[in-house]
Design an enzyme around this catalytic site. Structure first.
Site, PDB file in Angstrom:
ATOM      1  N   HIS A 192     -13.944 -24.183 -15.267  1.00  0.00           N
ATOM      2  CA  HIS A 192     -12.991 -23.082 -15.100  1.00  0.00           C
ATOM      3  C   HIS A 192     -12.055 -22.997 -16.310  1.00  0.00           C
ATOM      4  CE1 HIS A 192      -9.653 -21.136 -12.408  1.00  0.00           C
ATOM      5  NE2 HIS A 192     -10.117 -20.320 -13.308  1.00  0.00           N
ATOM      6  N   TYR A 193     -11.482 -24.143 -16.674  1.00  0.00           N
ATOM      7  CA  TYR A 193     -10.589 -24.137 -17.836  1.00  0.00           C
ATOM      8  C   TYR A 193     -11.352 -23.780 -19.103  1.00  0.00           C
ATOM      9  CZ  TYR A 193      -6.351 -25.451 -15.548  1.00  0.00           C
ATOM     10  OH  TYR A 193      -5.227 -25.409 -14.765  1.00  0.00           O
ATOM     11  N   HIS A 194     -12.600 -24.226 -19.168  1.00  0.00           N
ATOM     12  CA  HIS A 194     -13.427 -23.875 -20.318  1.00  0.00           C
ATOM     13  C   HIS A 194     -13.548 -22.348 -20.427  1.00  0.00           C
ATOM     14  CE1 HIS A 194     -16.797 -24.081 -23.171  1.00  0.00           C
ATOM     15  NE2 HIS A 194     -17.174 -22.980 -22.532  1.00  0.00           N
TER      16      HIS A 194
ATOM     17  N   ALA B 287     -10.314 -20.840 -21.378  1.00  0.00           N
ATOM     18  CA  ALA B 287     -10.004 -21.092 -22.787  1.00  0.00           C
ATOM     19  C   ALA B 287     -10.817 -20.149 -23.681  1.00  0.00           C
ATOM     20  CB  ALA B 287     -10.281 -22.548 -23.157  1.00  0.00           C
TER      21      ALA B 287
END
Ligand code: MG
Length: 618
Positions: A295-297, A300
């Protein structure tokens, strides 16, 4: 009565703020700019009241929209319109995990913290209901939303002063309240929250500006507060991680939209330098973001892309090197390789489910910069354009993500495997774990994260979901891994991978996974080393019924999309049912079947357990 109270406090705040803030706002603007000639002239004559009105006229006529957001034709969901109406009653939408929204008092208490989850207190200061109030105003024409926004905006400034803590002056000024004020500053002025407001207030500004009640006095308060926000961020960027990225991208947005500030070029220069540096520091050469959280990937990748498109949208020549653009593309490729055909991602680490509409919107925006990427076009158009990739399985060996798949369509089987290096805060001790998705069902969804952080009771809930044993991997005596640094031993693009992790001292876990064309997954676990104890091979299944027959487990879904899991070994094996939960979104958890296949390791002799997962149909 309420209107009178509102009027008096708004007026009082306005007077205080105007007297304190007007001078500094003009000092901070680039009054040498020809566009601000009338403002400069009035200011030079000492007529700041006129200068403020000229400035308001200037902003109303300057006609710069924020790229990707049309304030003249805003789209608002029913949910957003509800948040706007609830905000009129001081019931603020803070977090989807805490619904219905809490009431913060007629006299707003910005320190109200009904559940001691840090996110609930932090995110109050993101003011997520402000932009929806702007949309409600534009769609209804009713200025009550703008008046209430102005009131709350000033109320927040008055009750959440930006004070620099940890100095003598602070201790004296807030004697007797030091602890309380410090705590509030920690939440209200956390740089991530500040950056959120900085970007969101651009939209609020664009939406509210046409309202009659948006007057020159308020403009002064707004710009004074806005400047202090960006100025504070400049000096308080987070040290590293995804927070720093968000902060830099949002300062970049501020510098482009509020270019009238003298400091805007410096803000822009610093933000771009951070993004350029961090894309190299935070993204491995295979395109994996170093927090190892899908998710953060994804977020980002959106963020790095957004910085690119913002510059283009404001007519700035791209200041980013080609290597930056290429890295963004690699990040996108990881996400879409991991993506299941139903537009969902594995929920490893702190990942949670992302709405399909968010994926579609994102893919559509990305195709503008990467039109040559046929699969991106395919995803963005839901298959009506573009084409499927020439490959199936794919390895991202530096970040440790491996995707084994036998196709791209809704009838495919896709296995996402995780086994990378030590990682940052959002990563969990889960090396060797996997998800197995087939024909529309994720048979082994990750446990997810449930919550992030807060008091002891919240942290206890977080810890449950972080445990190694609630992942589909191998433990010693059910303990969390002491080391999470997998090595890739073998990769076959036909769909096979072998990884090794020294999970505990004297305990080396080597796991080979092979996906056959028919969707059968074979997992071979070899445990070597001196350590002894109970070895557990854990399986956490999709919510639903299962049957257990000796060492074979079967799912019992009515739609006939089922699997059978069988483990075998030369060593005696047994099965133990375990507690199982999966959390697809924050604060939501669903009970699910889970079990461990166990064996005793009594010597340094390697122990091998083979598990076969195959499709069974009805
Ligand atoms: Mg997990």
């Amino acid at each position: 009565m309420k209107i009178l109270k509102y009027f008096i406090s708004a007026l009082a705040l306005a007077l205080v703020s105007f007297a304190a803030g007007a001078q500094t706002v003009f000092d901070r603007l680039d009054l040498d700019s020809p566009a601000l000639e009338k403002v400069a002239s009035a200011h030079k004559r000492g007529d700041d009241s006129l200068a403020a009105r000229e400035l308001l006229d200037y902003f109303r006529s300057r006609g710069v929209e924020y790229p990707g957001f049309d304030s003249n034709a805003p789209k608002a969901s029913q949910e957003e319109l509800r948040w706007a109406d609830e905000a009129l009653e001081h019931r603020f939408f803070v977090h989807k995990g805490y619904q219905p929204s809490y009431f913060y008092g007629d006299d707003i208490d910005w320190t109200y913290w009904p559940v001691k989850d840090n996110e609930l207190r932090w995110q109050l200061h993101r003011h997520k209901w402000f932009a929806p109030m702007g949309k409600a105003y534009r769609l209804s024409g009713d200025e009550k939303y703008v008046r209430e926004w102005m009131f709350q905006y000033r109320d927040w400034i008055a009750k959440n002063p930006l004070v620099l803590i940890d100095n003598e002056e602070f201790e004296i000024k807030y004697q007797g309240r030091v602890g309380e004020v410090k705590e509030n500053v920690r939440f209200a002025w956390r740089p991530l929250e500040v950056s959120h407001r900085v970007e969101d207030q651009i939209r609020q500004f664009a939406l509210m500006l046409p309202a009659q009640c948006f007057d020159a006095d308020f403009l002064m308060d707004f710009l004074d507060n806005y400047y202090r926000h960006v100025d504070y961020l400049q000096a308080h960027y987070s040290e590293k991680g995804n927070h720093l990225l968000f902060e830099a991208q949002r300062v970049l947005a501020a510098s482009l939209f509020f270019k009238e500030f003298k400091d805007a070029p410096k803000w822009r220069e610093d933000a771009i330098a951070i993004l350029n540096k961090e894309i190299q520091a935070q993204v491995y050469e295979d395109g994996t973001h170093f927090e190892l959280d899908p998710h953060y990937h994804f977020e980002a990748a959106i963020l790095f892309y957004k910085a690119l498109s913002l510059c283009e949208g404001f007519g700035q020549l791209s200041v980013f090197p080609q290597s930056y653009v290429q890295t963004v593309h690699k990040m996108i490729q990881l996400s879409y390789n991991q993506l299941y055909p139903d537009y969902s991602l594995p929920i490893f680490s702190d990942c949670r489910m992302i709405e399909k509409s968010h994926f579609l919107e994102t893919f559509r925006s990305w195709t503008k910069v990467f039109p040559e990427d046929e699969y991106l076009e395919y995803l963005a158009s839901e298959g009506s354009g573009g084409s499927l990739p020439s490959w199936k399985s794919k390895a991202f060996p530096v970040g440790g993500f491996y995707i084994l798949r036998n196709g791209w369509g809704s009838d495919a089987t896709v296995v996402n495997v995780k086994g990378g290096p030590e990682a940052f805060w959002h990563c969990q001790p889960d090396n060797g774990t996997f998800e197995y998705w087939s024909e529309g069902r994720n048979f082994f969804p990750d446990s997810g994260s449930f919550v992030y952080g807060g008091d002891a009771s919240i942290l206890e809930q977080r810890e449950w979901f972080r445990q190694t044993r609630v992942h589909n991997t191998v433990t010693l005596d059910d303990r969390n891994f002491e080391k999470t640094d997998s090595r890739l031993l073998r990769w076959k693009k036909s769909g096979a991978v072998t990884l090794s992790n020294e999970s505990y001292p004297g305990f080396v876990h080597t796991r080979s996974l092979r996906l056959s064309k028919n969707g059968t997954l074979t997992i071979k676990d070899v445990i070597s080393g001196e350590a002894t104890g109970e070895v557990g091979v854990h399986f956490n299944l999709a919510p639903g019924e299962i049957s257990i027959d000796a060492l074979t487990v079967r799912t019992l879904f009515d739609d006939g999309n089922n699997i059978e899991i069988t483990s075998r070994s030369k060593a005696p094996l047994s099965i133990r049912k375990e507690e199982g939960w999966t959390s697809p979104v924050y604060k939501t958890k669903i009970e699910r079947p889970a079990y461990a296949v166990t064996a005793q390791k009594t010597s340094s002799k390697p122990l091998t357990i083979v598990t076969v997962i195959k499709k069974t149909g009805k």
